[in-house]
Write a protein that holds these residues in place. Sequence first.
Motif, PDB file in Angstrom:
ATOM      1  N   ILE A 162      41.364  49.708  28.705  1.00 15.06           N
ATOM      2  CA  ILE A 162      42.749  49.235  28.846  1.00 15.06           C
ATOM      3  C   ILE A 162      42.973  48.051  27.910  1.00 15.06           C
ATOM      4  N   ASP A 163      44.217  47.879  27.493  1.00 16.32           N
ATOM      5  CA  ASP A 163      44.574  46.702  26.708  1.00 16.32           C
ATOM      6  C   ASP A 163      44.809  45.545  27.662  1.00 16.32           C
ATOM      7  N   VAL A 164      44.205  44.393  27.373  1.00 14.54           N
ATOM      8  CA  VAL A 164      44.459  43.220  28.225  1.00 14.54           C
ATOM      9  C   VAL A 164      44.690  42.007  27.341  1.00 14.54           C
ATOM     10  N   GLU A 165      45.427  41.056  27.883  1.00 16.19           N
ATOM     11  CA  GLU A 165      45.608  39.795  27.166  1.00 16.19           C
ATOM     12  C   GLU A 165      44.333  38.984  27.291  1.00 16.19           C
ATOM     13  N   ASP A 166      44.015  38.190  26.252  1.00 18.05           N
ATOM     14  CA  ASP A 166      42.818  37.350  26.296  1.00 18.05           C
ATOM     15  C   ASP A 166      43.145  36.058  27.047  1.00 18.05           C
ATOM     16  N   LYS A 167      43.167  36.144  28.383  1.00 21.47           N
ATOM     17  CA  LYS A 167      43.437  34.920  29.152  1.00 21.47           C
ATOM     18  C   LYS A 167      42.562  34.899  30.409  1.00 21.47           C
ATOM     19  N   PRO A 168      42.245  33.693  30.918  1.00 24.68           N
ATOM     20  CA  PRO A 168      41.343  33.611  32.061  1.00 24.68           C
ATOM     21  C   PRO A 168      41.893  34.390  33.261  1.00 24.68           C
ATOM     22  N   GLY A 169      41.006  34.979  34.030  1.00 22.82           N
ATOM     23  CA  GLY A 169      41.413  35.623  35.278  1.00 22.82           C
ATOM     24  C   GLY A 169      41.805  37.079  35.140  1.00 22.82           C
ATOM     25  N   ILE A 170      41.847  37.579  33.898  1.00 18.82           N
ATOM     26  CA  ILE A 170      42.351  38.935  33.712  1.00 18.82           C
ATOM     27  C   ILE A 170      41.394  39.977  34.311  1.00 18.82           C
ATOM     28  N   ILE A 171      40.084  39.708  34.159  1.00 22.90           N
ATOM     29  CA  ILE A 171      39.101  40.655  34.712  1.00 22.90           C
ATOM     30  C   ILE A 171      39.207  40.663  36.233  1.00 22.90           C
ATOM     31  N   GLY A 172      39.352  39.440  36.789  1.00 25.46           N
ATOM     32  CA  GLY A 172      39.498  39.319  38.242  1.00 25.46           C
ATOM     33  C   GLY A 172      40.710  40.091  38.731  1.00 25.46           C
ATOM     34  N   ASN A 173      41.804  40.029  37.967  1.00 28.09           N
ATOM     35  CA  ASN A 173      43.040  40.701  38.348  1.00 28.09           C
ATOM     36  C   ASN A 173      42.835  42.225  38.427  1.00 28.09           C
ATOM     37  N   VAL A 174      42.185  42.756  37.389  1.00 28.48           N
ATOM     38  CA  VAL A 174      41.927  44.209  37.364  1.00 28.48           C
ATOM     39  C   VAL A 174      41.010  44.590  38.525  1.00 28.48           C
ATOM     40  N   GLN A 187      40.633  46.728  25.031  1.00 23.49           N
ATOM     41  CA  GLN A 187      39.500  45.794  24.913  1.00 23.49           C
ATOM     42  C   GLN A 187      38.599  45.789  26.135  1.00 23.49           C
ATOM     43  N   LEU A 188      39.104  46.315  27.263  1.00 24.96           N
ATOM     44  CA  LEU A 188      38.305  46.240  28.486  1.00 24.96           C
ATOM     45  C   LEU A 188      37.866  47.652  28.882  1.00 24.96           C
ATOM     46  N   LEU A 189      36.551  47.843  28.953  1.00 21.33           N
ATOM     47  CA  LEU A 189      36.016  49.169  29.285  1.00 21.33           C
ATOM     48  C   LEU A 189      35.678  49.200  30.779  1.00 21.33           C
ATOM     49  N   ALA A 241      42.102  55.015  39.494  1.00 22.79           N
ATOM     50  CA  ALA A 241      42.171  53.700  38.834  1.00 22.79           C
ATOM     51  C   ALA A 241      43.193  53.738  37.700  1.00 22.79           C
ATOM     52  N   MET A 242      43.200  54.832  36.947  1.00 18.67           N
ATOM     53  CA  MET A 242      44.155  54.948  35.839  1.00 18.67           C
ATOM     54  C   MET A 242      45.587  54.909  36.363  1.00 18.67           C
ATOM     55  N   ARG A 243      45.803  55.649  37.449  1.00 21.43           N
ATOM     56  CA  ARG A 243      47.153  55.723  38.028  1.00 21.43           C
ATOM     57  C   ARG A 243      47.613  54.321  38.471  1.00 21.43           C
ATOM     58  N   LEU A 244      46.702  53.607  39.145  1.00 18.98           N
ATOM     59  CA  LEU A 244      47.055  52.273  39.652  1.00 18.98           C
ATOM     60  C   LEU A 244      47.329  51.282  38.524  1.00 18.98           C
ATOM     61  N   LEU A 245      46.440  51.294  37.520  1.00 12.75           N
ATOM     62  CA  LEU A 245      46.582  50.304  36.446  1.00 12.75           C
ATOM     63  C   LEU A 245      47.817  50.604  35.592  1.00 12.75           C
ATOM     64  N   LEU A 246      48.109  51.892  35.391  1.00 12.45           N
ATOM     65  CA  LEU A 246      49.359  52.256  34.691  1.00 12.45           C
ATOM     66  C   LEU A 246      50.550  51.705  35.475  1.00 12.45           C
ATOM     67  N   GLY A 247      50.464  51.847  36.793  1.00 12.53           N
ATOM     68  CA  GLY A 247      51.530  51.351  37.670  1.00 12.53           C
ATOM     69  C   GLY A 247      51.700  49.840  37.583  1.00 12.53           C
ATOM     70  N   GLY A 284      51.370  48.235  34.811  1.00 10.20           N
ATOM     71  CA  GLY A 284      51.827  47.912  33.449  1.00 10.20           C
ATOM     72  C   GLY A 284      50.726  47.854  32.398  1.00 10.20           C
ATOM     73  N   TYR A 285      49.486  48.245  32.759  1.00 11.39           N
ATOM     74  CA  TYR A 285      48.417  48.224  31.760  1.00 11.39           C
ATOM     75  C   TYR A 285      48.497  49.480  30.886  1.00 11.39           C
ATOM     76  N   LYS A 286      48.152  49.315  29.593  1.00 10.00           N
ATOM     77  CA  LYS A 286      48.049  50.477  28.712  1.00 10.00           C
ATOM     78  C   LYS A 286      46.645  51.057  28.877  1.00 10.00           C
ATOM     79  N   VAL A 287      46.572  52.360  29.143  1.00 11.57           N
ATOM     80  CA  VAL A 287      45.287  52.986  29.455  1.00 11.57           C
ATOM     81  C   VAL A 287      44.922  53.993  28.361  1.00 11.57           C
TER      82      VAL A 287
END
Length: 369
Positions: free
Chosen positions: A302-314, A340-342, A354-360, A362-365
Motif C-alpha cells: 500500500i502507499d503510505v505517507e512517511d509519517k510517525p504512527g502510520i504502521i500503527g494505524n494500519v 511502500q508498505l508490504l 485486509a485489502m477491502r478494509l484498507l481501500l475503505g 482510503g489507502y491505495k492497494v
Amino acid sequence: MIQYNKILIVGCGLIGGSLALAFRSHGVVKEIVGVDLDTEGLNKALSLGVIDAAYSRVEETVSDVDLIILAVPVQQTIRQLEILSKLPIKKGCIITDVSSTKSDICKYARTHMPKDISFVGGHPMAGSEKSGITAASPRLFENAAYILTPDPDCDPAAVDKVRKTFEQIRAHVLVMDPVQHDQIVAAVSHVPHVVAALLVDQVADLGQANPLYSRLAAGGFRDVTRIASGSPVMWRDIILTNREPVLYLLKDWIKRIEDIVNWINEADPKEIESFFARTRDWRDALPAKAKGAATHYYEFTIDVEDKPGIIGNVATILGQHEINLRNIGILENREEVNGQLLLSFSSFRDQEEAMRLLLGHGYKVYVRE
Ligand SMILES: NC(=O)C1=CN([C@@H]2O[C@H](COP(=O)(O)OP(=O)(O)OC[C@H]3O[C@@H](n4cnc5c(N)ncnc54)[C@H](O)[C@@H]3O)[C@@H](O)[C@H]2O)C=CC1
Ligand SMILES: O=C(O)C(=O)Cc1ccc(O)cc1
C-alpha cells in the motif's frame, strides 16, 4: 522458556533489528536497548518500536544488561569486543555475535576477553541482500540454521542458554568449530558472493559501451546476481577475515574454469552435457527451502505517507477486524513495485479482507504478482 530482563543490541540493522523483533514476538526479553553509529537508523529503530531506548556508545548502557548481541560488520565486532573487555559488565552477562566469519572473532575472544565473561560466537544462516532496520523482519530466523561456535572452555550453562534463546525464535541451532564453519561458509556463501559480483562486473564493463546489456539483463542474470546487491562494507570484512578458505576455493575455480574453457574450445558435447547434468541433479536434490521469512504467500503493498504512527494505524485497522497480519515491512527498493508498505497474511481470506478494509480507509492497494 528463556526470558532476559534486558538485551543490548549493538548494530540495529538488518540482523540486529530482526533479532530484536523476533525476541519481542517470542517473549525472549522485557527490554531491548540499541546502540548504533548511524543516528538516523537508530532513531528509526526507536520510532518503529524495535528497541526501547537508543544510545550512541555501549559505554552508556552496558552495566545492567543480561545479553549483548554484536550485530555489526566483522571487523567492528572485534573492535566492540575490545571495548567490552574493558567495561564493567554485569556478572553472568553473555555476549554473542552474528558475524558471517567466526575464526578471527573466536580467537580474539579467547585470547582477550576476561575469563568471567561468556562469549558464544554465533552466525544466523539467514539474511538478505538488503541492509538496515527497514529491511528487518521478526520471522527472518524461523526454520533457518543458526550456528554457534563456543570455545571448548566456555561455561556450558551459557552455551545452553544461548542455544535455547535462538531455539525460542524458531531457529535450528547447530554447534560447530569456528574453523570448520569458515571453510563451509566460504564455499556456500562467500565464494558465491564473489562470483555473483564478478558476473555483474563483467556485464557492467560491457554495458559501458552498449546500454543494451543492462536492458537485457533479465531473468537468470538477476536470479544469479541478487546477492551482489549486499553491503560492500559487510562483504569486504567477510572476505578479509576468511582469506585462506576463500583463496583456496577461488584457485580451485580457476582450474574448473580451465576445464570448461577446454570442453567448449574442443566442442565436446559429452563433457558439457555431463557437467550440466550432474550440477542440475545436485541442485535439484537440495532440501526444499523451508518456509520462513522469505515466503509470504498472501501479500500486497500500500502507499503510505512517511509519517510517525502510520504502521500503527494500519495494524490497528486490521487488528480491530481480527485480521492476522503475518508480517509488515517497509520497502526501500521500489523497483517494479508500487507502494511502500508490504503486508503479508497467512490466508487468502485475510488478504482479501485486509485489502477491502484498507481501500475503505482510503489507502491505495497494489497486489503483487
Ligand atoms: N546481511 C545478511 O544477510 C547477514 C549478515 N550477517 C552478519 O551480520 C552482521 C550485520 O550485518 P547486517 O545486519 O546485514 O548489516 P546492516 O548494515 O544492516 O547493519 C549493521 C549496523 O551496524 C551499524 N554499525 C556499524 N559499525 C558500528 C559500530 N562500530 N558501532 C555501532 N554500530 C555500528 C551500522 O550503522 C548498521 O546499522 C555482519 O557481521 C554480517 O556479516 C550474518 C548473517 C546474514
Ligand atoms: O541473501 C542471501 O540469500 C544470503 O545468503 C544472505 C546471507 C549473507 C551473509 C550470511 O553470512 C548469511 C546469509
